[in-house]
Write a protein that holds these residues in place. Structure first.
Motif, PDB file in Angstrom:
ATOM      1  N   LEU A   1       0.608   4.920  -0.622  1.00  0.00           N
ATOM      2  CA  LEU A   1       1.625   3.916  -0.363  1.00  0.00           C
ATOM      3  C   LEU A   1       2.625   3.826  -1.508  1.00  0.00           C
ATOM      4  CD1 LEU A   1      -0.560   1.071   1.178  1.00  0.00           C
ATOM      5  CD2 LEU A   1       0.991   2.609   2.364  1.00  0.00           C
ATOM      6  N   LYS A   2       2.146   4.044  -2.699  1.00  0.00           N
ATOM      7  CA  LYS A   2       2.992   3.907  -3.878  1.00  0.00           C
ATOM      8  C   LYS A   2       3.942   5.082  -4.032  1.00  0.00           C
ATOM      9  CE  LYS A   2       3.953   2.192  -8.083  1.00  0.00           C
ATOM     10  NZ  LYS A   2       4.594   0.911  -8.294  1.00  0.00           N
ATOM     11  N   GLN A   3       3.454   6.287  -3.774  1.00  0.00           N
ATOM     12  CA  GLN A   3       4.211   7.481  -4.092  1.00  0.00           C
ATOM     13  C   GLN A   3       4.876   8.141  -2.884  1.00  0.00           C
ATOM     14  OE1 GLN A   3       1.563  10.056  -6.234  1.00  0.00           O
ATOM     15  NE2 GLN A   3       1.476   8.739  -8.030  1.00  0.00           N
ATOM     16  N   GLY A   4       4.516   7.746  -1.702  1.00  0.00           N
ATOM     17  CA  GLY A   4       5.098   8.415  -0.560  1.00  0.00           C
ATOM     18  C   GLY A   4       4.976   7.598   0.704  1.00  0.00           C
ATOM     19  N   LYS A   5       5.092   8.269   1.835  1.00  0.00           N
ATOM     20  CA  LYS A   5       5.034   7.619   3.133  1.00  0.00           C
ATOM     21  C   LYS A   5       3.878   8.195   3.935  1.00  0.00           C
ATOM     22  CE  LYS A   5      10.037   6.912   3.182  1.00  0.00           C
ATOM     23  NZ  LYS A   5      11.307   7.178   3.886  1.00  0.00           N
TER      24      LYS A   5
ATOM     25  N   PHE B   1      11.403  -9.047  -1.059  1.00  0.00           N
ATOM     26  CA  PHE B   1      10.193  -9.342  -1.832  1.00  0.00           C
ATOM     27  C   PHE B   1       8.905  -8.808  -1.220  1.00  0.00           C
ATOM     28  CE2 PHE B   1      12.787 -13.472  -1.926  1.00  0.00           C
ATOM     29  CZ  PHE B   1      13.618 -13.015  -2.932  1.00  0.00           C
ATOM     30  N   GLY B   2       8.973  -8.107  -0.067  1.00  0.00           N
ATOM     31  CA  GLY B   2       7.772  -7.728   0.667  1.00  0.00           C
ATOM     32  C   GLY B   2       6.909  -6.697  -0.040  1.00  0.00           C
ATOM     33  N   ASP B   3       5.737  -6.428   0.564  1.00  0.00           N
ATOM     34  CA  ASP B   3       4.739  -5.544  -0.027  1.00  0.00           C
ATOM     35  C   ASP B   3       4.604  -4.204   0.695  1.00  0.00           C
ATOM     36  OD1 ASP B   3       3.610  -7.532  -1.972  1.00  0.00           O
ATOM     37  OD2 ASP B   3       3.209  -8.617  -0.119  1.00  0.00           O
ATOM     38  N   VAL B   4       4.818  -4.202   2.022  1.00  0.00           N
ATOM     39  CA  VAL B   4       4.623  -2.993   2.821  1.00  0.00           C
ATOM     40  C   VAL B   4       5.806  -2.818   3.759  1.00  0.00           C
ATOM     41  CG1 VAL B   4       3.152  -1.825   4.509  1.00  0.00           C
ATOM     42  CG2 VAL B   4       2.116  -3.247   2.742  1.00  0.00           C
TER      43      VAL B   4
ATOM     44  N   ILE C   1       5.782   4.837  10.145  1.00  0.00           N
ATOM     45  CA  ILE C   1       5.862   5.424   8.811  1.00  0.00           C
ATOM     46  C   ILE C   1       5.666   4.293   7.805  1.00  0.00           C
ATOM     47  CG2 ILE C   1       7.274   6.746   7.203  1.00  0.00           C
ATOM     48  CD1 ILE C   1       8.730   7.911   9.606  1.00  0.00           C
ATOM     49  N   VAL C   2       4.498   4.273   7.179  1.00  0.00           N
ATOM     50  CA  VAL C   2       4.080   3.166   6.323  1.00  0.00           C
ATOM     51  C   VAL C   2       4.249   3.565   4.859  1.00  0.00           C
ATOM     52  CG1 VAL C   2       2.214   1.521   5.855  1.00  0.00           C
ATOM     53  CG2 VAL C   2       2.375   2.616   8.105  1.00  0.00           C
ATOM     54  N   SER C   3       4.807   2.659   4.073  1.00  0.00           N
ATOM     55  CA  SER C   3       4.969   2.934   2.642  1.00  0.00           C
ATOM     56  C   SER C   3       4.886   1.637   1.864  1.00  0.00           C
ATOM     57  CB  SER C   3       6.314   3.629   2.371  1.00  0.00           C
ATOM     58  OG  SER C   3       7.393   2.857   2.856  1.00  0.00           O
ATOM     59  N   GLY C   4       4.504   1.760   0.592  1.00  0.00           N
ATOM     60  CA  GLY C   4       4.504   0.599  -0.277  1.00  0.00           C
ATOM     61  C   GLY C   4       5.929   0.165  -0.570  1.00  0.00           C
TER      62      GLY C   4
END
Length: 532
Positions: free
Chosen positions: A499-503, A333-336, A525-528
């Protein structure tokens, strides 16, 4: 369909004997309802355990996220006489809600209570899982409030131990389930699954050992029911912990790895003795993860994983733990999402060894990540618990082994629902990195080898913080600051689109310029994650 709160289907682990299958069949949740009040804070069993009450995954999913079971009037959804529950106001809606916990009770027919008393094959259990998903899809789509069509239905598979192999057999072997049902699986989470089989005394359990179906953990047998016997991912290396292309994406797979062998009491401790150090008492640490493979059979993408000082099962087990639950719910259920890698640029030898050749050393890389203000770790890799990432001196200095200098450590998921301080909007955790080597050895041909005492090459904690935008769709602020080297901090503005479309890659440099020393970067490596 109330995304990301899809139905959760739990697949329990291995029951060796008829008595254990009977015990499983008598449990409404097959162990997913077990909690604990004891927390083993250190590997020292002589120290008394700390009190830490964890109610159970079932109770917490209900109290934290509004999930409920699907049992009604003493029946489950596979019984032809099952009927939907009646609400407090006397109304009765068809089907079941999206936030449902469904237990795959595959051992019922193998128990003496409800069946023949004889266990079936993994292939049989995988086909049954396909049938169960079809039934859950039918009931979720039947409820008007869910507003979902069969082609849009999604669910989560959560499994312990052998249950993870049942899940993979369903997902990877085309002969063991419906293609459209496989597409409906959104994410997979496994606790202590022997993805690469079980080794005892350093050897894989033999395929001929059919007593109590122990050969289900032989790698050749696993390749049979996964349907990868002739795939390059298996034929080139013998490994079965690889997800070939077009089966299931490694990015949607999470492996929870236990590192506490000392508290696993099965078979009066013989299991942990045979499994040895570097295990949870049954499954060796290196066998408990999976990697995505390319068409050639090369491991190219690690599934998300985290490590906890927990045993395979029991009072200190990995399923009935806060660490397991937090990783489960943040993954679902996380966001990031933050994938954490370590890139080592250079290592410096002790002064007497500089310029010398034939140097041997083992670098032990410890890593811990803990949410702000919590007593437990999202991931914990420590030498004393046999779970550090390790590299040799040759691997870190040989130009031909350049790929070995990039080391995957763990994945952390952040969630707005899990924030400690509701008055403080940021998502944050502490990241501790420790690189050490016990000693250095100079190998000589005609003289005795020389030994030099090792040291901690680097040890510090960085605070990772992500501040969500005040207005949806605007920029997140990301900072990472070492407590001992604040000048080596990193900052980044992460747009919603990124965040939505890539890393987005954020590099956090670290260095110990003394001898012996080390220099490199923690690569985040941060992503949505999930929708919204």
């Amino acid at each position: 369909m109330d995304a990301p709160f899809f139905p959760i289907i739990y697949v329990r682990g291995y029951a060796m004997t008829a008595g254990e299958r009977d015990e499983t069949a008598a449990d409404p949740f097959c162990g997913f309802n077990l909690g604990s009040t004891a927390y083993r804070a250190t590997p020292d069993k002589k120290a008394p355990p700390k009190k830490f009450i964890f109610e159970s995954p079932v109770l917490r999913l209900g109290s934290d996220h509004g999930y409920r079971d699907i049992y009604e009037n003493g029946l489950d959804i596979l019984d032809p006489d099952w009927a939907p529950p009646v609400a407090h106001d006397g109304t009765q809606e068809p089907g079941i809600g999206a936030r449902s916990i469904v237990v795959y009770r595959y051992y019922d027919e193998g128990s003496r209570l409800h069946g023949t008393g004889e266990a079936e094959s993994v292939e049989h259990y995988a086909r049954g899982l396909s049938d169960l998903i079809a039934r859950v899809r039918e009931l979720v789509c039947a409820r008007p409030a869910n507003a979902v069509k069969p082609q849009d239905f999604r669910c989560y598979l959560v499994a312990h131990s052998m249950g993870g192999l049942v899940v993979r057999a369903f997902l990877q072997n085309p002969a063991l389930g419906d293609k459209e049902l496989r597409k409906s699986v959104d994410k997979v989470f496994t606790y202590g699954t022997p993805h690469n089989g079980i080794d005892t005394l350093g050897f894989n359990v033999p395929k001929w050992l059919g007593v109590n179906d122990i050969n289900n953990f032989n790698r050749s047998r696993i390749a049979d029911y996964l349907g990868v016997k002739d795939h390059p991912a298996h034929t080139r290396s013998g490994r079965v912990d690889l997800l070939p292309p077009a089966t299931f994406p490694a990015s949607r797979f999470f492996c929870m790895v236990g590192t506490n062998r000392s508290d696993y009491e099965v078979a009066m401790g013989l299991s942990r003795a045979f499994a040895g150090h570097g295990s949870d008492g049954l499954v060796r640490i290196e066998n408990a993860t999976v990697w995505g493979a390319n068409a050639k059979g090369d491991a190219v993408e690690p599934a998300a994983c985290a490590y906890a000082y927990r045993a395979h099962s029991g009072v200190y087990g990995i399923v009935n733990s806060e660490e397991g639950y937090q990783n489960l719910t943040r993954f679902l259920f996380g966001d990031v999402r933050v994938d954490i890698w370590l890139d080592i640029d250079a290592v410096t030898l002790p002064t007497p060894l500089q310029g010398e050749k034939n140097i041997q050393a083992l670098y032990q890389i410890e890593f811990l990540a803990s949410p702000r203000g919590k007593r437990w770790y999202l991931t914990r890799r420590v030498t004393e618990e046999d779970s550090p990432a390790c590299r040799t001196h040759q691997e870190l200095t040989d130009p031909a082994a350049k790929d070995r200098r990039s080391i995957y450590l763990s994945t952390v998921f952040l969630s707005n629902n899990a924030r400690v301080n509701r008055e403080r909007p940021s998502l944050a955790y502490a990241m501790t990195l420790n690189v050490r080597t016990p000693d250095y050895q100079q190998v000589k041909t005609f003289w005795p080898d020389q030994h030099y005492e090792g040291n901690h090459l680097f040890r510090d904690t960085a605070v990772i913080e992500l501040v969500p935008p005040k207005v949806a769709g605007e920029t997140w602020q990301f900072t990472a600051t070492w407590q001992g080297q604040p000048e080596a901090s990193a900052k980044a503005d992460l747009s919603f689109k990124q965040l939505k479309q890539g890393k987005v890659q954020v590099l956090v440099p670290f260095e110990n310029s003394k001898a012996p020393g080390i220099k490199g970067k923690v690569r985040l490596i941060v992503s949505g994650w999930n929708e919204g």
